[in-house]
Scaffold this active site. Sequence first.
Site, PDB file in Angstrom:
ATOM      1  N   GLU A 166      24.479  43.622  14.758  1.00  0.00           N
ATOM      2  CA  GLU A 166      23.984  42.236  14.841  1.00  0.00           C
ATOM      3  C   GLU A 166      25.039  41.238  14.372  1.00  0.00           C
ATOM      4  O   GLU A 166      25.668  41.440  13.329  1.00  0.00           O
ATOM      5  CB  GLU A 166      22.729  42.124  13.984  1.00  0.00           C
ATOM      6  CG  GLU A 166      21.613  41.353  14.623  1.00  0.00           C
ATOM      7  CD  GLU A 166      21.033  42.013  15.863  1.00  0.00           C
ATOM      8  OE1 GLU A 166      21.455  41.634  16.984  1.00  0.00           O
ATOM      9  OE2 GLU A 166      20.175  42.887  15.739  1.00  0.00           O
ATOM     10  N   THR A 217      27.780  40.843  15.519  1.00  0.00           N
ATOM     11  CA  THR A 217      29.109  41.429  15.686  1.00  0.00           C
ATOM     12  C   THR A 217      29.760  40.964  16.981  1.00  0.00           C
ATOM     13  O   THR A 217      30.982  40.971  17.087  1.00  0.00           O
ATOM     14  CB  THR A 217      28.997  42.962  15.706  1.00  0.00           C
ATOM     15  OG1 THR A 217      27.897  43.299  16.565  1.00  0.00           O
ATOM     16  CG2 THR A 217      28.725  43.514  14.315  1.00  0.00           C
ATOM     17  N   GLY A 243      10.829  33.412  22.860  1.00  0.00           N
ATOM     18  CA  GLY A 243      10.898  33.076  21.435  1.00  0.00           C
ATOM     19  C   GLY A 243      10.734  34.265  20.510  1.00  0.00           C
ATOM     20  O   GLY A 243      10.610  34.108  19.303  1.00  0.00           O
ATOM     21  N   GLY A 285      12.949  36.782  20.278  1.00  0.00           N
ATOM     22  CA  GLY A 285      14.226  37.431  19.993  1.00  0.00           C
ATOM     23  C   GLY A 285      14.489  38.583  20.946  1.00  0.00           C
ATOM     24  O   GLY A 285      15.259  39.485  20.645  1.00  0.00           O
ATOM     25  N   SER A 311      15.898  34.310  27.452  1.00  0.00           N
ATOM     26  CA  SER A 311      16.851  33.392  28.105  1.00  0.00           C
ATOM     27  C   SER A 311      17.923  34.165  28.870  1.00  0.00           C
ATOM     28  O   SER A 311      18.264  33.795  29.993  1.00  0.00           O
ATOM     29  CB  SER A 311      17.477  32.431  27.098  1.00  0.00           C
ATOM     30  OG  SER A 311      17.962  33.117  25.984  1.00  0.00           O
ATOM     31  N   GLU A 341      24.848  29.376  28.519  1.00  0.00           N
ATOM     32  CA  GLU A 341      24.138  29.243  27.246  1.00  0.00           C
ATOM     33  C   GLU A 341      24.961  28.411  26.246  1.00  0.00           C
ATOM     34  O   GLU A 341      24.437  27.554  25.558  1.00  0.00           O
ATOM     35  CB  GLU A 341      23.865  30.643  26.690  1.00  0.00           C
ATOM     36  CG  GLU A 341      23.011  30.622  25.476  1.00  0.00           C
ATOM     37  CD  GLU A 341      21.832  31.598  25.543  1.00  0.00           C
ATOM     38  OE1 GLU A 341      21.617  32.241  26.583  1.00  0.00           O
ATOM     39  OE2 GLU A 341      21.148  31.697  24.530  1.00  0.00           O
ATOM     40  N   ASP A 376      23.669  39.717  24.792  1.00  0.00           N
ATOM     41  CA  ASP A 376      22.379  39.691  25.488  1.00  0.00           C
ATOM     42  C   ASP A 376      22.563  39.820  27.002  1.00  0.00           C
ATOM     43  O   ASP A 376      21.864  40.582  27.672  1.00  0.00           O
ATOM     44  CB  ASP A 376      21.632  38.386  25.176  1.00  0.00           C
ATOM     45  CG  ASP A 376      21.486  38.155  23.681  1.00  0.00           C
ATOM     46  OD1 ASP A 376      21.604  39.121  22.915  1.00  0.00           O
ATOM     47  OD2 ASP A 376      21.263  36.992  23.292  1.00  0.00           O
ATOM     48  N   TYR A 382      22.388  29.993  12.990  1.00  0.00           N
ATOM     49  CA  TYR A 382      23.257  30.883  13.770  1.00  0.00           C
ATOM     50  C   TYR A 382      24.694  30.352  13.749  1.00  0.00           C
ATOM     51  O   TYR A 382      25.644  31.078  13.474  1.00  0.00           O
ATOM     52  CB  TYR A 382      22.724  30.959  15.200  1.00  0.00           C
ATOM     53  CG  TYR A 382      23.454  31.951  16.076  1.00  0.00           C
ATOM     54  CD1 TYR A 382      22.969  33.244  16.244  1.00  0.00           C
ATOM     55  CD2 TYR A 382      24.625  31.594  16.745  1.00  0.00           C
ATOM     56  CE1 TYR A 382      23.625  34.159  17.050  1.00  0.00           C
ATOM     57  CE2 TYR A 382      25.291  32.501  17.550  1.00  0.00           C
ATOM     58  CZ  TYR A 382      24.793  33.771  17.706  1.00  0.00           C
ATOM     59  OH  TYR A 382      25.457  34.670  18.503  1.00  0.00           O
TER      60      TYR A 382
HETATM   61  C1  GLA Z   1      21.648  36.301  19.639  1.00  0.00           C
HETATM   62  C2  GLA Z   1      22.891  35.968  20.457  1.00  0.00           C
HETATM   63  C3  GLA Z   1      23.777  37.198  20.637  1.00  0.00           C
HETATM   64  C4  GLA Z   1      24.062  37.874  19.301  1.00  0.00           C
HETATM   65  C5  GLA Z   1      22.771  38.065  18.516  1.00  0.00           C
HETATM   66  C6  GLA Z   1      23.030  38.589  17.129  1.00  0.00           C
HETATM   67  O1  GLA Z   1      20.827  37.183  20.344  1.00  0.00           O
HETATM   68  O2  GLA Z   1      22.520  35.484  21.723  1.00  0.00           O
HETATM   69  O3  GLA Z   1      24.973  36.825  21.272  1.00  0.00           O
HETATM   70  O4  GLA Z   1      25.022  37.154  18.567  1.00  0.00           O
HETATM   71  O5  GLA Z   1      22.023  36.873  18.404  1.00  0.00           O
HETATM   72  O6  GLA Z   1      23.510  39.871  17.167  1.00  0.00           O
END
Ligand code: GLA
Length: 392
Positions: free
Chosen positions: A35, A37, A132, A134, A138, A170, A182, A234
């Site tokens: 995460e 990373t 929403g 996670g 998107s 994005e 993602d 973030y």
């Molecule tokens: C979101 C971002 C990803 C990544 C994660 C954390 O999902 O879109 O690019 O940075 O958070 O791992």
Amino acid sequence: MNQALQRGSEYFSSQFGGAPDGLWSAPGRVNLIGEHTDYNEGFAFPLAIDKRTTVAARAREDRLLRVASSAFPGVVEANLDALTPDALTGWAAYPLGVAWAMSRAAAGDGGASSGARLTGMDLALTSNVPAGAGLSSSAAVECAVAVALNDLWGLGLDRQELARIGQLAENKVVGAPTGIMDQSASLLGEPDHGILLDCQNLLTESVALGFAAAGAGLLVIDTRTSHSHADGGYASRRRSCEDGARAMGVGSLRALGPEDLPRAADLLDEKTYRRVRHIITENQRVLDTVAALRGSGAAAIGPFLNASHVSMRDDFEISTPELDLAVASAQELGAIGARMTGGGFGGAAIALVRNDDAGRVAGGIARSFARAGYTAPAIFPVTASGGARRDL
Ligand code: GLA
């Protein structure tokens, strides 16, 4: 035609009349481990899930783009010649942002002839990826639109290029400084496999998860607490990582390993040190998880998932009380391992649980939430599924 495609096709007709030229879809994702990373050029290990966004699309003869989403009222229109990141807002920024990024790519990065040969398009979006939570609803939209436009515009872009287009949309249009994980998961997913991403060079490898062989599966616990990566948390984590890398004299934190931690502790302020320690140890946990899957199998990865959560909670500080409770309850109820997943500040946790325990674990988590006075979580299983594709 399956139900999702039928729904997509009918929704298209209700918005634009007639039938679409085709249907494309792309999945959401959960990140098994790794995460924050991705924007540090490190390792991540996500999987595409069995929840998808479908786009029904039809090329037009003019330069008009029209987008509709069954989740929002109205049709949003934009002209291909007047697409600029600043002009795009709301939900339509995702599909239209992809069209903008793609027309730049088509013109070899935004030259004056930008996408002159591209036609307008009618696009209708339907989805069963929870928004929403996670789970990258998107990225599912971005990648479904990207594969549709790539086909209908005949651009022949490969999956890596499409992932970068989704990320660019994005970053520039939605304004969230997110990494490439993602979109990569949504484009490259395979049934029963996770995708090991090396974000330094975008090399990817499919790794068999072996959950079925271990008699186990993933539960998602959506805490229904919201998160937005266009907000401060973030971006501020990202800045700390960049500051840490600069102070350590490296281009990205990827260049550092556990052996650099003592020097980091000397050089960095306490908070930046903890941010950096999360990234360094998390990269290692991704590699350890993949090695454990290949060696002993899925039942052996629990300690890495659990340690990842502790690191996000204490070092990176992106967890919430609801996520912590979901993870702690899952662990107490006998999950193989559990952690929050995604960018943090709300959203979902995942728990790897033996199939026989799934009902009991889900019920127990729901009870702990009720006892704590939290909103009831949505708890559901997910399986690793195929990436973005043309369905029809
Ligand atoms: C979101 C971002 C990803 C990544 C994660 C954390 O999902 O879109 O690019 O940075 O958070 O791992």
